[in-house]
Enzyme design. Structure first.
Site, PDB file in Angstrom:
ATOM      1  CD  GLU A  50      92.696 -27.925 -33.882  1.00 48.39           C
ATOM      2  OE1 GLU A  50      91.291 -27.099 -33.663  1.00 48.39           O
ATOM      3  OE2 GLU A  50      92.722 -27.152 -35.717  1.00 48.39           O
ATOM      4  CG  PHE A 112      77.367 -31.556 -33.685  1.00 45.39           C
ATOM      5  CD1 PHE A 112      77.403 -31.433 -34.741  1.00 45.39           C
ATOM      6  CD2 PHE A 112      78.283 -30.616 -32.733  1.00 45.39           C
ATOM      7  CE1 PHE A 112      78.033 -30.259 -35.114  1.00 45.39           C
ATOM      8  CE2 PHE A 112      78.961 -29.405 -33.207  1.00 45.39           C
ATOM      9  CZ  PHE A 112      78.927 -29.142 -34.332  1.00 45.39           C
ATOM     10  CD  GLN A 113      82.022 -30.763 -33.943  1.00 43.07           C
ATOM     11  OE1 GLN A 113      82.444 -30.420 -32.586  1.00 43.07           O
ATOM     12  NE2 GLN A 113      82.466 -29.274 -34.187  1.00 43.07           N
ATOM     13  CB  VAL A 386     109.168 -31.563 -48.074  1.00 42.06           C
ATOM     14  CG1 VAL A 386     108.872 -32.427 -46.549  1.00 42.06           C
ATOM     15  CG2 VAL A 386     107.279 -31.359 -48.524  1.00 42.06           C
ATOM     16  CG  PHE A 471     111.205 -32.317 -55.096  1.00 39.53           C
ATOM     17  CD1 PHE A 471     112.362 -32.162 -54.968  1.00 39.53           C
ATOM     18  CD2 PHE A 471     110.454 -33.536 -54.571  1.00 39.53           C
ATOM     19  CE1 PHE A 471     113.166 -33.118 -54.943  1.00 39.53           C
ATOM     20  CE2 PHE A 471     111.814 -34.543 -54.304  1.00 39.53           C
ATOM     21  CZ  PHE A 471     113.087 -34.111 -54.949  1.00 39.53           C
TER      22      PHE A 471
END
Length: 578
Positions: A50, A112-113, A386, A471
């Site tokens: 996601e 739950f969750q 980045v 970096f």
């Protein structure tokens, strides 16, 4: 079949021009995904993570300027969105996130969750609300869209799965003209323009700092540069809008910029900031000798980074158009010529670093970045991770008014480039999309490399494979620390790509760089270029402070004492003996 809340939501999104939703299905999202399946107006873009969905939606919004949408199922599903949404919000792109929730009757029971997205997403959104019933959804959705589009940022709707399946309320059809507010054109008051003209006129040496607020103002910037004989310094987010065909541009400033950009800002009498919130205060002129004027459409941004002598609220294009008739033509171009000469030298020095020696089996990353720029399409979309990939993008990718550049330039997240490449390629399927990925960033969300095959997205992924968080390692050395925790034991990424059905090209010799990049761009489908580049390449900032010099000296002493003198030799061999 009676219309559900989910049907109503999907219809409104389609009316608002939404073409696709990025996400992963889940039981709490079934109402929405089934509505999309039946309506066939909005594409569901199935990603592996996601976080990628949010980054992809942000890339779409960046490129189109229009509302993009991502979604996550309850609990862990929508929590994965949060890092990408922070990036979208800080980049000021219009994104709507749909955060599914556990059954409404269970909220507050430790189910739950169970999480509370309406609280968790507050910091990275302009609008974040829980939909408690069918009669609330239409209005809340419209407010969420207006907030995201009008204020340029993220809105979040939290919808329990059972609410999405409720019968829809009798709401009036959405009026699109009032749903998608246009970007305002703000022109400063005449007295503010007069004050700004008075500051810029005369014998003062003016330097202009240009940010992303200069989008669509290229012609006006050129006219302003000519009138003021002023060098222009651009920020990373301003690069794609300012740099191209601009005889006044003298490069970037900041940690990854050019010495010419740095000195053009430091050595001036007046600094004019246009549409920028450049955050690094140490790169602004210091002391009372330089006067600063800042133009920004957002009043709250003015004066955040440097004390300004004149604050002007307005968008850059309208302000510049209104200002130009009030400005006198400057005759003395010595300040501009000095900055341009400095830029030419800085540019040549950087280009000299982008040359490889065949047979040495030591590829300089600059050579790869320059080859990407030289061979990419005239309308290519570049994304960059980045760290060092951003450095190479800043210094070697040439913009032309048609090319685009996307990165996590404000939030500074790892693993953004491939994810943003997915969004860019989804919205422009026939356009060349090139991801400049670090090996750390690529590996972090590598699961969505598989999505390129499943979704049929011909993204060209170039992995700068230096076997380290490069970096971070440079930052550790510059502050006197021995590198720690930065090593990677990487696979042959090209062979891995071939195993999953993607063309893989491995570059290990400078002699193969041009041919390899050309072959990658010519391939009809996704490609992974595994560029094995030198780990010890220094990306030096435009100004070396005493602290940095002390840090590097301390690092070298520590390296020798701890038996790691080979690191010092490699550092010298790479950056001095070329």
């Amino acid at each position: 079949m009676a219309k559900t809340v989910a049907d109503q939501l999907a219809e409104t999104l389609a009316a608002a021009g939404v073409k696709r939703i990025y996400g992963i299905v889940g039981d709490s999202l079934n109402g929405l995904t089934d509505a999309l399946r039946r309506q066939r107006k909005i594409e569901w873009v199935h990603v592996r993570h996601e976080e990628v969905a949010a980054f992809a939606a942000g890339a779409e919004a960046h490129l189109t300027g229009e509302l993009a949408v991502c979604a996550g199922s309850c609990g862990p599903g929508n929590l994965h969105l949060i890092n990408g949404l922070f990036d979208c919000h800080r980049s000021r792109v219009p994104v709507l996130a749909i955060a599914a929730q556990i059954p409404s009757a269970e909220i507050g029971s430790g189910y739950f969750q169970e999480t509370h997205p309406q609280t968790l997403f507050k910091e990275c959104s302009h609008y974040c609300e829980l939909i408690s019933g069918a009669n609330q959804m239409p209005r809340a959705l419209e407010v969420a869209i207006r907030e995201a589009v009008g204020r340029r940022g993220v809105s979040v709707l939290v919808i329990p799965g059972d609410v999405a399946l409720q019968a829809a309320s009798d709401a009036l059809p959405v009026k699109v003209a009032g749903l998608l507010p246009a970007v305002p054109v703000v022109t400063p008051a005449r007295q503010d323009l007069d004050r700004l003209a008075a500051l810029l006129n005369g014998e003062s040496r003016v330097t202009i700092l240009c940010g992303s607020g200069c989008q669509s103002a290229h012609a006006e910037l050129l006219a302003l540069g000519d009138r003021l004989k002023a060098p222009m310094v651009h920020t990373m987010r301003g690069k794609e809008y300012v740099e191209w065909e601009n005889p006044y541009d003298v490069g970037m400033t900041g940690l990854i910029g050019f010495s010419s950009g740095y000195y053009a800002m430091i050595d001036c009498d007046v600094l004019l900031m246009l549409g920028t919130d450049f955050p690094y205060r140490q790169f602004y002129p210091q002391g009372a000798g330089v006067r600063i004027a800042q133009v920004d459409i957002r009043a709250e941004q003015i004066g955040r980074r440097a004390a300004v002598d004149l604050a002007v609220v307005g968008d850059v294009r309208a302000t510049t158009e209104a200002l130009l008739p009030l400005l006198q033509q400057k005759r003395d171009g010595s300040h501009l010529e000095q900055a341009r000469d400095h830029y030419a030298k800085a540019r040549k020095a950087l280009d000299d670093l982008a040359v490889g020696s065949p047979g040495k089996r030591l590829i300089h990353p600059q050579q790869v970045a320059k080859a990407i720029s030289d061979h990419a399409a005239a309308d290519a979309v570049f994304t960059c991770d980045v760290g060092l990939p951003t450095v190479w993008a800043a210094r070697y990718l040439k913009m032309n008014g048609r090319r685009r550049l996307i990165g996590s330039f404000w939030h500074g997240s790892m693993a953004n480039a491939l994810a943003q490449g997915i969004g860019a390629q989804a919205v422009y399927p026939s356009r060349q999309v090139v991801s400049l990925s670090g090996d750390g960033g690529f590996a972090m969300l590598m699961g969505d490399f598989l999505s390129l095959v499943q979704l049929g997205l011909p993204v060209k992924v170039v992995v700068f494979n230096n076997g380290a968080l490069g970096f971070i390692e440079l930052e550790q050395k510059s502050t006197g620390f021995l590198p720690f925790g930065t090593d990677f034991k990487n696979p042959n990424f090209a062979a891995m790509a071939e195993a999953v059905g993607v063309r893989g090209i491995r570059l290990e010799d400078p002699a193969d760089v041009e041919e390899g990049i050309t072959a990658a761009f010519a391939h009809d489908g996704p490609v992974l270029v595994d560029a094995v580049v030198n780990r010890t390449e220094l990306a030096m900032p435009p100004s070396i402070t005493v602290e940095m010099a002390k840090g590097f000296t301390l690092y070298m002493v520590k390296a020798v004492i701890s038996g790691r003198a080979d690191e010092v030799v490699d550092l010298a061999r790479t950056n001095l003996w070329r």
